[in-house]
Design a protein around this motif. Structure first.
Motif, PDB file in Angstrom:
ATOM      1  N   ALA A 139       0.826  -1.211   0.000  1.00  0.00           N
ATOM      2  CA  ALA A 139       0.000   0.000   0.000  1.00  0.00           C
ATOM      3  C   ALA A 139       0.860   1.260   0.000  1.00  0.00           C
ATOM      4  N   GLN A 140       1.986   1.239   0.716  1.00  0.00           N
ATOM      5  CA  GLN A 140       2.859   2.411   0.796  1.00  0.00           C
ATOM      6  C   GLN A 140       3.709   2.608  -0.459  1.00  0.00           C
ATOM      7  N   LEU A 141       3.736   1.573  -1.308  1.00  0.00           N
ATOM      8  CA  LEU A 141       4.506   1.671  -2.552  1.00  0.00           C
ATOM      9  C   LEU A 141       3.655   2.088  -3.747  1.00  0.00           C
ATOM     10  N   ALA A 142       2.350   2.151  -3.550  1.00  0.00           N
ATOM     11  CA  ALA A 142       1.454   2.533  -4.642  1.00  0.00           C
ATOM     12  C   ALA A 142       1.492   4.041  -4.865  1.00  0.00           C
ATOM     13  N   GLU A 143       1.095   4.454  -6.046  1.00  0.00           N
ATOM     14  CA  GLU A 143       1.030   5.881  -6.343  1.00  0.00           C
ATOM     15  C   GLU A 143       0.089   6.588  -5.369  1.00  0.00           C
ATOM     16  N   ASP A 144       0.415   7.828  -5.066  1.00  0.00           N
ATOM     17  CA  ASP A 144      -0.379   8.601  -4.110  1.00  0.00           C
ATOM     18  C   ASP A 144      -1.571   9.227  -4.831  1.00  0.00           C
ATOM     19  N   ARG A 145      -2.532   8.394  -5.146  1.00  0.00           N
ATOM     20  CA  ARG A 145      -3.764   8.854  -5.801  1.00  0.00           C
ATOM     21  C   ARG A 145      -4.867   7.844  -5.537  1.00  0.00           C
ATOM     22  N   LYS A 146      -6.081   8.239  -5.776  1.00  0.00           N
ATOM     23  CA  LYS A 146      -7.237   7.372  -5.569  1.00  0.00           C
ATOM     24  C   LYS A 146      -7.200   6.205  -6.556  1.00  0.00           C
ATOM     25  N   ASN A 147      -7.585   5.025  -6.063  1.00  0.00           N
ATOM     26  CA  ASN A 147      -7.669   3.808  -6.889  1.00  0.00           C
ATOM     27  C   ASN A 147      -6.326   3.358  -7.450  1.00  0.00           C
ATOM     28  N   SER A 148      -5.244   3.683  -6.783  1.00  0.00           N
ATOM     29  CA  SER A 148      -3.944   3.195  -7.264  1.00  0.00           C
ATOM     30  C   SER A 148      -3.809   1.692  -7.040  1.00  0.00           C
ATOM     31  N   ILE A 149      -4.603   1.142  -6.111  1.00  0.00           N
ATOM     32  CA  ILE A 149      -4.734  -0.316  -5.965  1.00  0.00           C
ATOM     33  C   ILE A 149      -6.207  -0.628  -6.118  1.00  0.00           C
ATOM     34  N   ARG A 150      -6.554  -1.468  -7.064  1.00  0.00           N
ATOM     35  CA  ARG A 150      -7.957  -1.682  -7.377  1.00  0.00           C
ATOM     36  C   ARG A 150      -8.188  -3.080  -7.938  1.00  0.00           C
ATOM     37  N   THR A 151      -9.386  -3.592  -7.736  1.00  0.00           N
ATOM     38  CA  THR A 151      -9.841  -4.784  -8.445  1.00  0.00           C
ATOM     39  C   THR A 151     -10.844  -4.339  -9.503  1.00  0.00           C
TER      40      THR A 151
END
Length: 409
Positions: free
Chosen positions: A198-210
């Motif tokens: 989670a801390q490695l994902a881009e700092d934006r909404k829905n950067s991790i999503r299904t």
């Protein structure tokens, strides 16, 4: 064709027995587990010469030939004693064994079936064989035995060559896996920063999503061309591959833009075949991911996508974390929350790049070996057909020499 050979129909040579396999008679993998034994079970599978498994019961106790239909044509098997069948067409019993050799019949049918265009919609019924196998080349019994003995020896050499190639490839895969594991194992706690996906994902909404669930995307909304929808088949080899193509319209895409995938995104399968991982290539067309995938847009100033993929698949901490959350042997509980919380020991970007480069080099070497293996198998299959053509044109006078020795080595 040589003197002494005649053309005969299959009807004149054998008795064709149709094996009616009702619902209760089909042998399943569960049956094999519940009633273990040593009697072989043959099916329509091409792998392992059609051997489905071993069973504690048997249907037949004599030398017969079984046949089945699998896609493009008949498959023949030559079990000798005490065996069963599941999902096959039936059995062939020789009427007069003093005039026909089972080995010769098996090789002859295997050869002739490769020369007949076969429509897969035909069922594996005796009437099919009676229509197709009406012109079989048959010499006298002594010549049958001579030809069959030569083919036995030749095909044993081909089988040995195939087995050696498979072992070499399996050994290479194991060595590459070990080497990659060693590369990732060098990343240790205490020497490297501990973080999470989670801390490695881009700092934006829905950067991790299904992907879209339920009524957001119905099967009936797929079309023949348009915006691609990525699924398990695109990542199942742990490399991004195009396989089955699914599309939605541009209008439907406007409803689902939050699920768009981008070059460099990391895809992880979370349904069906779980835990497979791939990186979206730079040349990806406009596409979204399905609900079977978790898509991670990585902040590449912190973490390289290819490194995260390698870490997910090979680092002991990641593997232990996922195993602890697995249900039995299948990652049935793998979901976006688990992936977000996955702990990551993070080297510098330069160290990550070195690890990725080393692992890529190992993987490319394995890919080269896999290509060589595929060519070897294709050559062996061609050699097998060439020997059969010689045999049933009456031209096979002895075991093929130098080439067979080279293949068996």
């Amino acid at each position: 064709m040589r003197d002494g050979w005649t053309y005969q129909s299959l009807d004149a040579l054998v008795e064709l027995e149709w094996v009616e396999l009702g619902r209760g008679k089909v042998i399943s993998k569960l049956d094999l587990a519940q009633t273990p034994g040593t009697y072989p079970v043959y099916s329509s599978a091409k792998e392992a010469d059609g051997k489905f498994g071993e069973y504690g019961l048997y249907m037949f106790d004599e030398e017969l030939i079984t046949w089945s239909v699998d896609g493009g044509g008949h498959l023949f098997h030559r079990p000798k004693h005490r065996f069963s069948v599941t999902n096959v067409g039936g059995t062939l019993r020789i009427l007069r064994r003093e005039k026909l050799d089972y080995r010769f019949l098996y090789y002859m049918l295997s050869y002739v079936q490769s020369t007949i265009p076969f429509d897969w919609v035909l069922k594996a019924h005796p009437s099919v064989l009676r229509r197709l196998y009406t012109h079989l080349p048959v010499p006298e019994l002594g010549e049958q035995k001579r030809v069959a003995s030569i083919l036995d020896e030749a095909f044993a050499g081909i089988a040995a060559a195939t087995t050696n190639a498979e072992k070499n490839l399996a050994n290479a895969r194991s060595l590459v896996d070990v080497a990659i594991e060693e590369q990732l194992s060098r990343i240790s706690q205490g020497q490297h920063q501990k973080t999470t996906v989670a801390q490695l994902a881009e700092d934006r909404k829905n950067s991790i999503r299904t992907g879209p669930f339920g009524s957001q995307l119905l099967h009936g909304e797929f079309v023949d061309e348009g915006i691609a929808v990525l699924g398990i088949d695109n990542v199942v080899q742990n490399q991004f591959r195009w396989d089955k193509r699914r599309y939605i319209t541009a209008e439907k895409f406007q409803e689902l833009t939050r699920y768009r995938v981008f070059p460099g995104d990391v895809l992880i399968s979370i349904m069906g075949t779980c835990g497979r991982c791939a990186v979206v290539p730079d040349d990806i067309p406009l596409a979204i991911n399905s609900k079977h995938l978790c898509c991670i847009s990585v902040d590449q100033s912190l973490c390289l996508p290819e490194f995260l993929k390698l870490y997910f698949l090979h680092h002991p901490m990641a593997k232990n974390y996922l195993e602890e959350r697995a249900s039995g042997a299948i990652m049935a509980g793998l979901n976006m929350g688990i992936i977000k919380d996955l702990p990551v020991l993070l080297p510098s970007v330069n160290e990550q790049a070195e690890i990725v480069m080393t692992c890529d080099k190992l993987s490319r070497g394995l890919s080269d070996l896999t290509v060589l293996y595929s060519r070897k198998r294709a050559h062996l299959a061609e050699l097998k057909q060439a020997i059969l053509r010689q045999a049933f044109s009456g031209e096979l006078t002895a075991l093929p020499g130098a080439e067979m020795q080279d293949e068996a080595a």
